[in-house]
Design an enzyme around this catalytic site. Structure first.
Site, PDB file in Angstrom:
ATOM      1  N   ASP A  43       3.947   2.840   0.284  1.00 49.75           N
ATOM      2  CA  ASP A  43       3.895   2.414  -0.856  1.00 49.75           C
ATOM      3  C   ASP A  43       3.691   3.956  -1.589  1.00 49.75           C
ATOM      4  O   ASP A  43       3.353   3.562  -3.081  1.00 49.75           O
ATOM      5  CB  ASP A  43       2.346   1.654  -1.177  1.00 49.75           C
ATOM      6  CG  ASP A  43       1.062   2.268  -0.582  1.00 49.75           C
ATOM      7  OD1 ASP A  43       1.465   3.477   0.059  1.00 49.75           O
ATOM      8  OD2 ASP A  43      -0.034   1.754  -0.421  1.00 49.75           O
ATOM      9  N   ASP A  82       4.751  -1.039   3.731  1.00 49.33           N
ATOM     10  CA  ASP A  82       3.292  -0.979   3.381  1.00 49.33           C
ATOM     11  C   ASP A  82       2.814  -2.157   2.850  1.00 49.33           C
ATOM     12  O   ASP A  82       3.366  -2.614   1.938  1.00 49.33           O
ATOM     13  CB  ASP A  82       3.043   0.286   2.419  1.00 49.33           C
ATOM     14  CG  ASP A  82       2.702   1.399   3.296  1.00 49.33           C
ATOM     15  OD1 ASP A  82       2.254   1.532   4.323  1.00 49.33           O
ATOM     16  OD2 ASP A  82       2.612   2.537   2.647  1.00 49.33           O
ATOM     17  N   GLU A 180      -4.050  10.011   8.472  1.00 52.60           N
ATOM     18  CA  GLU A 180      -3.449  10.831   7.371  1.00 52.60           C
ATOM     19  C   GLU A 180      -4.856  11.614   7.123  1.00 52.60           C
ATOM     20  O   GLU A 180      -6.019  11.332   6.792  1.00 52.60           O
ATOM     21  CB  GLU A 180      -3.228   9.861   6.208  1.00 52.60           C
ATOM     22  CG  GLU A 180      -3.105  10.862   5.061  1.00 52.60           C
ATOM     23  CD  GLU A 180      -2.274  10.087   3.770  1.00 52.60           C
ATOM     24  OE1 GLU A 180      -1.667   8.853   4.092  1.00 52.60           O
ATOM     25  OE2 GLU A 180      -1.742  10.436   2.933  1.00 52.60           O
TER      26      GLU A 180
HETATM   27  O1  KIV Z   1       3.007   5.484   1.484  1.00 52.65           O
HETATM   28  C1  KIV Z   1       3.319   6.583   2.400  1.00 52.65           C
HETATM   29  O2  KIV Z   1       4.225   7.260   2.156  1.00 52.65           O
HETATM   30  C2  KIV Z   1       2.454   6.562   3.526  1.00 52.65           C
HETATM   31  C3  KIV Z   1       2.777   7.950   4.516  1.00 52.65           C
HETATM   32  C4  KIV Z   1       2.159   8.953   3.641  1.00 52.65           C
HETATM   33  C5  KIV Z   1       2.015   7.508   5.868  1.00 52.65           C
HETATM   34  O3  KIV Z   1       1.668   5.756   3.853  1.00 52.65           O
END
Ligand code: KIV
Length: 263
Positions: A43, A82, A180
């Protein structure tokens, strides 16, 4: 990676898993020709591509459109999409609808941020046949609650809570977990504590894999330089120099050349 089973196999074989966040068909096609294990339609697309200040602005339809584009570019690659902000907080049915939209768009699995308060939703998604990747530590969808993009798990209480959450995610059936922006020692402890692979970003070297955003790895943004994101090329300079070379050629009547003119 052909399926979620390959994620646990990689951890057992101590083979680091490499996940790259990308959002469109062209980049997905390029990634399909690399040795990366899987693509994450993160996301972060809301920030990187759409220019929003946070991932809070991603919607299910935005995620579905980018997931479909990535799938068209990389038909055979494992794709994680996501679930956007709040999509797991309106009950199981709403979450299943959102996850179903992403799976039908081409996702092989969905990633869910956080855990507490939506444990039942995660269990229900897994029971519904939707592979779930967890995401703990800095969960950017909660940026307003966290007070910014800050390192998490620094106090003993926060570290214990994170380890407990990782274990719960495993028990609920998550097949992997993104961790993260947490101290490296805590990420190492989490990776040892669970059998599912822990894929780190800003979480040190002792996780079972690493994820980076392709645009960061390529240095496309001149300003955004998080310490944890290694740049392999200064992409923003390449873009500027290439475009300026084109502009110079047009203005000097060097473009198009004879061989570039259609008969
Ligand atoms: O949204 C994204 O790119 C992520 C990564 C940073 C793990 O969740």
């Amino acid at each position: 990676m052909n399926s979620i089973l390959d994620f646990s196999r990689a951890k057992r074989a101590e083979q680091p898993i490499v996940l790259i966040a990308a959002y469109d068909a062209q980049m997905a096609r390029l990634l399909a020709g690399t040795d990366a294990d899987a693509i994450l339609v993160g996301d972060s697309v809301a920030m990187v591509v759409h220019g929003h200040p946070s991932t809070v602005h991603a919607t299910t339809s935005m995620m579905a459109a980018h997931t479909a584009a990535v799938r068209r570019g990389a038909p055979d690659v494992f794709v994680v999409a996501d679930l956007p902000f709040l999509s797991t907080r309106s009950g199981r049915d709403a979450a299943v609808l959102a996850a179903g939209e992403l799976m039908r768009a081409g996702a092989s699995a969905v990633k869910v941020e956080g855990l507490r308060g939506h444990e039942d939703v995660i269990a229900h998604l897994v029971e519904s046949g939707i592979p779930v990747m967890g995401h703990l530590g800095l969960t950017p969808q909660s940026v307003h609650q966290l007070g910014g993009h800050r390192v998490q798990g620094r106090t003993p209480e926060a570290a214990a809570r994170l380890l407990a959450d990782a274990a719960t995610l495993e028990r609920l059936g998550a097949f992997a977990l993104v961790l993260e922006c947490v101290p490296a020692e805590l990420a190492a402890a989490a990776s040892r504590a669970v059998a599912i692979p822990v894929i780190g970003i800003g979480a040190g070297a002792a996780t079972d894999g690493q994820v980076l955003v392709l645009a960061d790895l390529l240095g496309l943004d001149a300003e955004f330089r998080p310490r944890f994101a290694r740049r392999y090329v200064e992409g923003h300079e390449i873009v500027r120099e290439s475009v300026n070379a084109f502009v110079r050629d047009v203005r000097a009547a060097r473009f198009p050349a004879h061989e570039e003119v259609l008969a």
